[in-house]
Design a protein around this motif. Structure first.
Motif, PDB file in Angstrom:
ATOM      1  N   PRO A 212      -8.337  -0.280   5.940  1.00  0.00           N
ATOM      2  CA  PRO A 212      -7.378   0.617   6.599  1.00  0.00           C
ATOM      3  C   PRO A 212      -8.030   1.860   7.208  1.00  0.00           C
ATOM      4  O   PRO A 212      -9.037   2.359   6.704  1.00  0.00           O
ATOM      5  N   LYS A 213      -7.415   2.304   8.328  1.00  0.00           N
ATOM      6  CA  LYS A 213      -7.860   3.578   8.920  1.00  0.00           C
ATOM      7  C   LYS A 213      -6.749   4.580   8.617  1.00  0.00           C
ATOM      8  O   LYS A 213      -5.778   4.675   9.371  1.00  0.00           O
ATOM      9  N   CYS A 214      -6.844   5.264   7.499  1.00  0.00           N
ATOM     10  CA  CYS A 214      -5.735   6.111   7.054  1.00  0.00           C
ATOM     11  C   CYS A 214      -5.655   7.428   7.833  1.00  0.00           C
ATOM     12  O   CYS A 214      -4.586   8.028   7.919  1.00  0.00           O
TER      13      CYS A 214
ATOM     14  N   ARG B 241      -1.237   4.494  -0.856  1.00  0.00           N
ATOM     15  CA  ARG B 241      -2.531   3.825  -0.627  1.00  0.00           C
ATOM     16  C   ARG B 241      -2.935   2.950  -1.823  1.00  0.00           C
ATOM     17  O   ARG B 241      -4.081   2.974  -2.262  1.00  0.00           O
TER      18      ARG B 241
ATOM     19  N   CYS C 265       2.289   7.664   2.029  1.00  0.00           N
ATOM     20  CA  CYS C 265       1.695   6.393   1.575  1.00  0.00           C
ATOM     21  C   CYS C 265       0.893   6.608   0.288  1.00  0.00           C
ATOM     22  O   CYS C 265       0.067   7.530   0.218  1.00  0.00           O
TER      23      CYS C 265
ATOM     24  N   VAL D  43      -6.203   0.693  -2.019  1.00  0.00           N
ATOM     25  CA  VAL D  43      -7.143   1.009  -0.925  1.00  0.00           C
ATOM     26  C   VAL D  43      -8.400   1.646  -1.497  1.00  0.00           C
ATOM     27  O   VAL D  43      -8.317   2.517  -2.357  1.00  0.00           O
TER      28      VAL D  43
ATOM     29  N   LEU E 216       1.972   6.830   8.620  1.00  0.00           N
ATOM     30  CA  LEU E 216       2.583   6.695   7.290  1.00  0.00           C
ATOM     31  C   LEU E 216       1.797   7.462   6.228  1.00  0.00           C
ATOM     32  O   LEU E 216       2.129   7.433   5.050  1.00  0.00           O
ATOM     33  N   SER E 217       0.749   8.166   6.650  1.00  0.00           N
ATOM     34  CA  SER E 217      -0.188   8.721   5.662  1.00  0.00           C
ATOM     35  C   SER E 217       0.412   9.805   4.761  1.00  0.00           C
ATOM     36  O   SER E 217      -0.038   9.971   3.637  1.00  0.00           O
TER      37      SER E 217
ATOM     38  N   CYS F 105      -2.919   7.878  10.519  1.00  0.00           N
ATOM     39  CA  CYS F 105      -1.862   6.869  10.328  1.00  0.00           C
ATOM     40  C   CYS F 105      -0.508   7.571  10.207  1.00  0.00           C
ATOM     41  O   CYS F 105      -0.378   8.537   9.438  1.00  0.00           O
TER      42      CYS F 105
ATOM     43  N   ARG G 285       0.829  -1.209   0.000  1.00  0.00           N
ATOM     44  CA  ARG G 285       0.000   0.000   0.000  1.00  0.00           C
ATOM     45  C   ARG G 285       0.865   1.262   0.000  1.00  0.00           C
ATOM     46  O   ARG G 285       0.510   2.268  -0.604  1.00  0.00           O
TER      47      ARG G 285
ATOM     48  N   HIS H 168       1.177  -2.085  13.693  1.00  0.00           N
ATOM     49  CA  HIS H 168       0.629  -1.090  12.772  1.00  0.00           C
ATOM     50  C   HIS H 168      -0.508  -1.685  11.924  1.00  0.00           C
ATOM     51  O   HIS H 168      -1.515  -1.028  11.679  1.00  0.00           O
TER      52      HIS H 168
ATOM     53  N   PHE I 124      -3.842   0.314  12.367  1.00  0.00           N
ATOM     54  CA  PHE I 124      -4.238   1.189  11.247  1.00  0.00           C
ATOM     55  C   PHE I 124      -4.443   0.450   9.917  1.00  0.00           C
ATOM     56  O   PHE I 124      -5.442   0.650   9.249  1.00  0.00           O
ATOM     57  N   CYS I 125      -3.454  -0.356   9.538  1.00  0.00           N
ATOM     58  CA  CYS I 125      -3.449  -0.861   8.166  1.00  0.00           C
ATOM     59  C   CYS I 125      -4.009  -2.275   8.080  1.00  0.00           C
ATOM     60  O   CYS I 125      -3.396  -3.171   7.505  1.00  0.00           O
TER      61      CYS I 125
HETATM   62  S1  SF4 Z   1      -2.121   5.510   5.049  1.00  0.00           S
HETATM   63 FE1  SF4 Z   1      -1.241   3.710   4.056  1.00  0.00          FE
HETATM   64  S2  SF4 Z   1      -0.199   2.587   5.677  1.00  0.00           S
HETATM   65 FE2  SF4 Z   1      -1.610   4.017   6.641  1.00  0.00          FE
HETATM   66  S3  SF4 Z   1      -3.466   2.847   6.980  1.00  0.00           S
HETATM   67 FE3  SF4 Z   1      -3.672   3.909   5.030  1.00  0.00          FE
HETATM   68  S4  SF4 Z   1      -2.986   2.436   3.496  1.00  0.00           S
HETATM   69 FE4  SF4 Z   1      -2.232   1.725   5.487  1.00  0.00          FE
END
Ligand code: SF4
Length: 215
Positions: free
Chosen positions: A199-201, A212, A210, A215, A206-207, A204, A153, A190, A194-195
């Motif tokens: 996913p709960k972006c 995605r 990322c 997703v 890494l948002s 997050c 992702r 993680h 979140f992932c």
């Molecule tokens: S931002 Fe990326 S790493 Fe974070 S939950 Fe969403 S898809 Fe996963």
């Protein structure tokens, strides 16, 4: 972004967010080996129940004295208990060659031990790497579904082959081998926080970078 940069970037951000923690704090190497088999296709809650049914403190001689059928009944909460009993007995037979003494494995290289572990019935790549990293203190990058999902992702072109992905990650992070136990743990954490499949972006860590993908 190069593959190496992506991998380093993800771990840097996850470490900043979650901090450092002990993922598998058991100090009983044999218990970790048993746990690595029991956790296949189930969650840790079920493993804990199965471990709780086994003689304590857990040791190889005690498991050896239990016949396979009885062992299967004891580990029933972990699921696939008949197969897992066979696998545990196979692991035990291998470990017996070293008198159930993990210190006798210290002189072996990671690659040599990995090769031996993979020859044991029921020990695949992920289980071998878990045993090496958490039980035998021979860090070997653990790849699981969480690692695959998060990196895919994020935008890494994740190799399909376990070994190629493991070597790619190993190449990027070998300067921090002592943290391989943590890296696996933080990816699971993680993935759960979140992932996950959904996913709960929002929020997050890494948002910002990322991509995605999917997703
Ligand atoms: S931002 Fe990326 S790493 Fe974070 S939950 Fe969403 S898809 Fe996963």
């Amino acid at each position: 972004m190069s593959d190496q940069f992506i991998i380093q970037d993800v771990f840097k951000k996850l470490e900043e967010h979650y901090g450092y923690f002990d993922w598998w704090p058991s100090h009983n190497p044999f218990e970790v080996m048993v746990g690595a088999i029991l956790v296949q296709n189930t969650n840790w809650k079920n493993v804990d129940k199965a471990l709780g049914n086994l003689p304590q403190p857990l040791n190889a001689e005690a498991i050896e004295s239990i016949d396979q059928e009885q062992l299967a009944a004891l580990i029933r909460p972990s699921g696939y208990y008949n197969q897992k009993a066979i696998k545990l007995k196979a692991l035990l037979a291998w470990f017996k060659q070293y008198d159930y003494d993990d210190s006798r494995l210290i002189p072996f290289s990671v690659d040599a031990l990995r090769k031996e572990l993979l020859e044991i019935k029921g020990v695949g790549n992920e289980t071998a790497d878990v045993i090496l990293t958490y039980s035998l203190n021979k860090p070997s990058f653990v790849i699981d579904a969480y690692a695959r999902r998060i990196f895919e992702r994020y935008g890494l072109d994740v190799p399909k082959s376990y070994d190629q992905f493991r070597m790619l990650a190993d190449n990027a992070m070998k300067h921090e081998k002592h943290k391989y136990d943590y890296f696996h743990g933080v990816l699971v954490e993680h993935g759960q926080q979140f992932c996950n499949k959904k996913p709960k972006c929002d929020g997050c860590p890494l948002s910002d970078r990322c991509r995605r993908i999917g997703v």
